[in-house]
Design a protein around this motif. Structure first.
Motif, PDB file in Angstrom:
ATOM      1  N   SER A  67      28.353  77.502  32.428  1.00 15.18           N
ATOM      2  CA  SER A  67      28.165  76.883  31.381  1.00 15.18           C
ATOM      3  C   SER A  67      27.088  75.640  31.624  1.00 15.18           C
ATOM      4  N   ARG A  68      26.749  75.169  32.666  1.00 17.49           N
ATOM      5  CA  ARG A  68      25.656  74.074  32.885  1.00 17.49           C
ATOM      6  C   ARG A  68      24.590  74.987  33.062  1.00 17.49           C
ATOM      7  N   VAL A  69      24.357  76.198  33.483  1.00 10.57           N
ATOM      8  CA  VAL A  69      23.011  76.802  33.416  1.00 10.57           C
ATOM      9  C   VAL A  69      22.761  77.273  32.073  1.00 10.57           C
ATOM     10  N   GLY A  70      23.887  77.559  31.257  1.00 11.94           N
ATOM     11  CA  GLY A  70      23.590  77.968  29.775  1.00 11.94           C
ATOM     12  C   GLY A  70      23.007  76.815  29.197  1.00 11.94           C
ATOM     13  N   LYS A  71      23.722  75.561  29.195  1.00 15.28           N
ATOM     14  CA  LYS A  71      23.025  74.258  28.625  1.00 15.28           C
ATOM     15  C   LYS A  71      21.772  73.935  28.901  1.00 15.28           C
ATOM     16  N   THR A  72      21.577  74.108  30.339  1.00 10.24           N
ATOM     17  CA  THR A  72      20.083  73.722  30.660  1.00 10.24           C
ATOM     18  C   THR A  72      19.218  74.810  30.107  1.00 10.24           C
ATOM     19  N   ALA A  73      19.437  76.051  30.143  1.00  7.66           N
ATOM     20  CA  ALA A  73      18.539  76.847  29.565  1.00  7.66           C
ATOM     21  C   ALA A  73      18.428  76.737  28.244  1.00  7.66           C
ATOM     22  N   GLY A  74      19.384  76.471  27.325  1.00 10.31           N
ATOM     23  CA  GLY A  74      19.266  76.211  25.746  1.00 10.31           C
ATOM     24  C   GLY A  74      18.486  74.938  25.732  1.00 10.31           C
ATOM     25  N   PHE A  75      18.566  73.908  26.445  1.00  8.54           N
ATOM     26  CA  PHE A  75      18.024  72.692  26.351  1.00  8.54           C
ATOM     27  C   PHE A  75      16.403  72.840  26.679  1.00  8.54           C
ATOM     28  N   LEU A  76      15.880  73.542  27.729  1.00 11.12           N
ATOM     29  CA  LEU A  76      14.775  73.945  27.912  1.00 11.12           C
ATOM     30  C   LEU A  76      14.073  74.826  26.837  1.00 11.12           C
ATOM     31  N   LYS A  77      14.908  75.666  26.324  1.00  9.87           N
ATOM     32  CA  LYS A  77      14.436  76.665  25.313  1.00  9.87           C
ATOM     33  C   LYS A  77      14.008  75.859  24.090  1.00  9.87           C
ATOM     34  N   GLY A  78      15.008  74.823  23.651  1.00  8.68           N
ATOM     35  CA  GLY A  78      14.724  74.091  22.423  1.00  8.68           C
ATOM     36  C   GLY A  78      13.678  73.154  22.560  1.00  8.68           C
ATOM     37  N   THR A  79      13.475  72.642  23.892  1.00  4.26           N
ATOM     38  CA  THR A  79      12.539  71.629  24.220  1.00  4.26           C
ATOM     39  C   THR A  79      11.140  72.434  23.921  1.00  4.26           C
ATOM     40  N   GLY A  80      10.895  73.510  24.466  1.00  2.00           N
ATOM     41  CA  GLY A  80       9.854  74.207  24.721  1.00  2.00           C
ATOM     42  C   GLY A  80       9.588  74.613  23.268  1.00  2.00           C
ATOM     43  N   LYS A  81      10.409  75.167  22.363  1.00  2.00           N
ATOM     44  CA  LYS A  81       9.968  75.550  20.883  1.00  2.00           C
ATOM     45  C   LYS A  81       9.466  74.058  20.305  1.00  2.00           C
ATOM     46  N   VAL A  82       9.730  72.917  20.358  1.00  4.22           N
ATOM     47  CA  VAL A  82       9.485  71.581  19.762  1.00  4.22           C
ATOM     48  C   VAL A  82       8.029  71.277  20.335  1.00  4.22           C
ATOM     49  N   VAL A  83       7.725  71.396  21.514  1.00  2.00           N
ATOM     50  CA  VAL A  83       6.621  70.905  22.260  1.00  2.00           C
ATOM     51  C   VAL A  83       5.459  72.274  21.613  1.00  2.00           C
ATOM     52  N   GLY A  84       5.819  73.475  21.643  1.00  5.83           N
ATOM     53  CA  GLY A  84       4.936  74.650  20.875  1.00  5.83           C
ATOM     54  C   GLY A  84       4.568  74.148  19.610  1.00  5.83           C
ATOM     55  N   ASN A  85       5.610  73.687  18.759  1.00  4.47           N
ATOM     56  CA  ASN A  85       5.368  73.432  17.424  1.00  4.47           C
ATOM     57  C   ASN A  85       4.368  72.105  17.144  1.00  4.47           C
ATOM     58  N   LEU A  86       4.575  71.064  18.153  1.00  8.11           N
ATOM     59  CA  LEU A  86       3.702  69.893  18.239  1.00  8.11           C
ATOM     60  C   LEU A  86       2.402  70.422  18.426  1.00  8.11           C
ATOM     61  N   VAL A  87       2.045  71.283  19.614  1.00  8.34           N
ATOM     62  CA  VAL A  87       1.048  71.625  20.071  1.00  8.34           C
ATOM     63  C   VAL A  87       0.393  72.575  18.826  1.00  8.34           C
ATOM     64  N   TRP A  88       1.155  73.234  18.037  1.00  4.94           N
ATOM     65  CA  TRP A  88       0.446  74.057  17.113  1.00  4.94           C
ATOM     66  C   TRP A  88      -0.046  73.009  15.795  1.00  4.94           C
ATOM     67  N   ILE A  89       0.703  71.932  15.528  1.00  2.00           N
ATOM     68  CA  ILE A  89       0.472  71.072  14.589  1.00  2.00           C
ATOM     69  C   ILE A  89      -0.741  70.155  14.908  1.00  2.00           C
ATOM     70  N   VAL A  90      -1.135  69.814  16.096  1.00  2.00           N
ATOM     71  CA  VAL A  90      -2.064  69.235  16.589  1.00  2.00           C
ATOM     72  C   VAL A  90      -3.288  70.023  16.550  1.00  2.00           C
ATOM     73  N   THR A  91      -3.278  71.084  17.288  1.00  3.25           N
ATOM     74  CA  THR A  91      -4.414  72.033  16.990  1.00  3.25           C
ATOM     75  C   THR A  91      -4.971  72.406  15.608  1.00  3.25           C
ATOM     76  N   THR A  92      -4.185  72.706  14.934  1.00  2.00           N
ATOM     77  CA  THR A  92      -4.338  72.997  13.442  1.00  2.00           C
ATOM     78  C   THR A  92      -5.054  71.994  12.689  1.00  2.00           C
ATOM     79  N   SER A  93      -4.298  70.693  13.032  1.00  2.00           N
ATOM     80  CA  SER A  93      -4.978  69.684  12.201  1.00  2.00           C
ATOM     81  C   SER A  93      -6.379  69.331  12.880  1.00  2.00           C
ATOM     82  N   ALA A  94      -6.489  69.492  14.123  1.00  2.00           N
ATOM     83  CA  ALA A  94      -7.832  69.057  14.584  1.00  2.00           C
ATOM     84  C   ALA A  94      -8.754  70.209  13.797  1.00  2.00           C
ATOM     85  N   LEU A  95      -8.454  71.410  13.814  1.00  2.00           N
ATOM     86  CA  LEU A  95      -9.333  72.483  13.416  1.00  2.00           C
ATOM     87  C   LEU A  95      -9.653  72.297  11.792  1.00  2.00           C
ATOM     88  N   LEU A  96      -8.749  71.731  11.178  1.00  2.00           N
ATOM     89  CA  LEU A  96      -8.911  71.788   9.555  1.00  2.00           C
ATOM     90  C   LEU A  96      -9.483  70.163   9.348  1.00  2.00           C
TER      91      LEU A  96
END
Length: 150
Positions: A67-96
């Motif tokens: 359960s700890r490994v599963g929770k850690t993996a889920g947290f890392l996956k969610g954090t990675g998704k949020v960071v990826g979305n923020l990078v996408w927003i910053v990149t497209t805003s800079a280009l536009l």
């Protein structure tokens, strides 16, 4: 996997103690153990040894680790998704926004440079012209073109 072998006792060389063994039997047993260990290494893979350890760890501990490994993996996956979305927003805003802004600033700098060159050419032409020429001297206080009425 463990092999069980029946070992026959050898003759006792030392009759003083029933528990003592000769030094030659001690070395031969260690040699035989090392040879058995090398045979096991060839037959078993690392994964198989880890799977065999599952019987040693109690089920509740295995469940908590899982359960700890599963929770850690889920947290890392969610954090990675949020960071990826923020990078996408910053990149497209800079280009536009940033790219057109940079192009406009570059064009403006070119226009200012051209105006300076034209002003320098006019001043150079006025200095080279004779005093009674067709072009009257430019007013040094005048800045650019002034529309009539001002």
């Amino acid at each position: 996997m463990v092999k069980v072998e029946i070992v026959e006792e050898k003759e006792q060389h030392d009759s003083r103690s029933p528990y003592s063994s000769p030094s030659s039997s001690r070395t031969s047993s260690s040699v035989s153990l090392s040879s058995i260990g090398s045979e096991l290494d060839a037959e078993e893979s690392f994964y198989e040894r880890i799977v065999a350890l599952a019987d040693i760890i109690p089920p509740t501990t295995r469940q908590s680790i899982s359960s700890r490994v599963g929770k850690t993996a889920g947290f890392l996956k969610g954090t990675g998704k949020v960071v990826g979305n923020l990078v996408w927003i910053v990149t497209t805003s800079a280009l536009l926004v940033g790219l057109p802004l940079a192009l406009v600033l570059e064009d403006e700098a070119k226009i200012v440079q051209q105006e300076k060159e034209m002003l320098a050419q006019q001043q150079g032409a006025q200095m080279l012209a004779p005093p009674g020429s067709l072009y009257p001297p430019a007013d040094p206080l005048q800045k650019g073109v002034t529309p009539p009425g001002f």
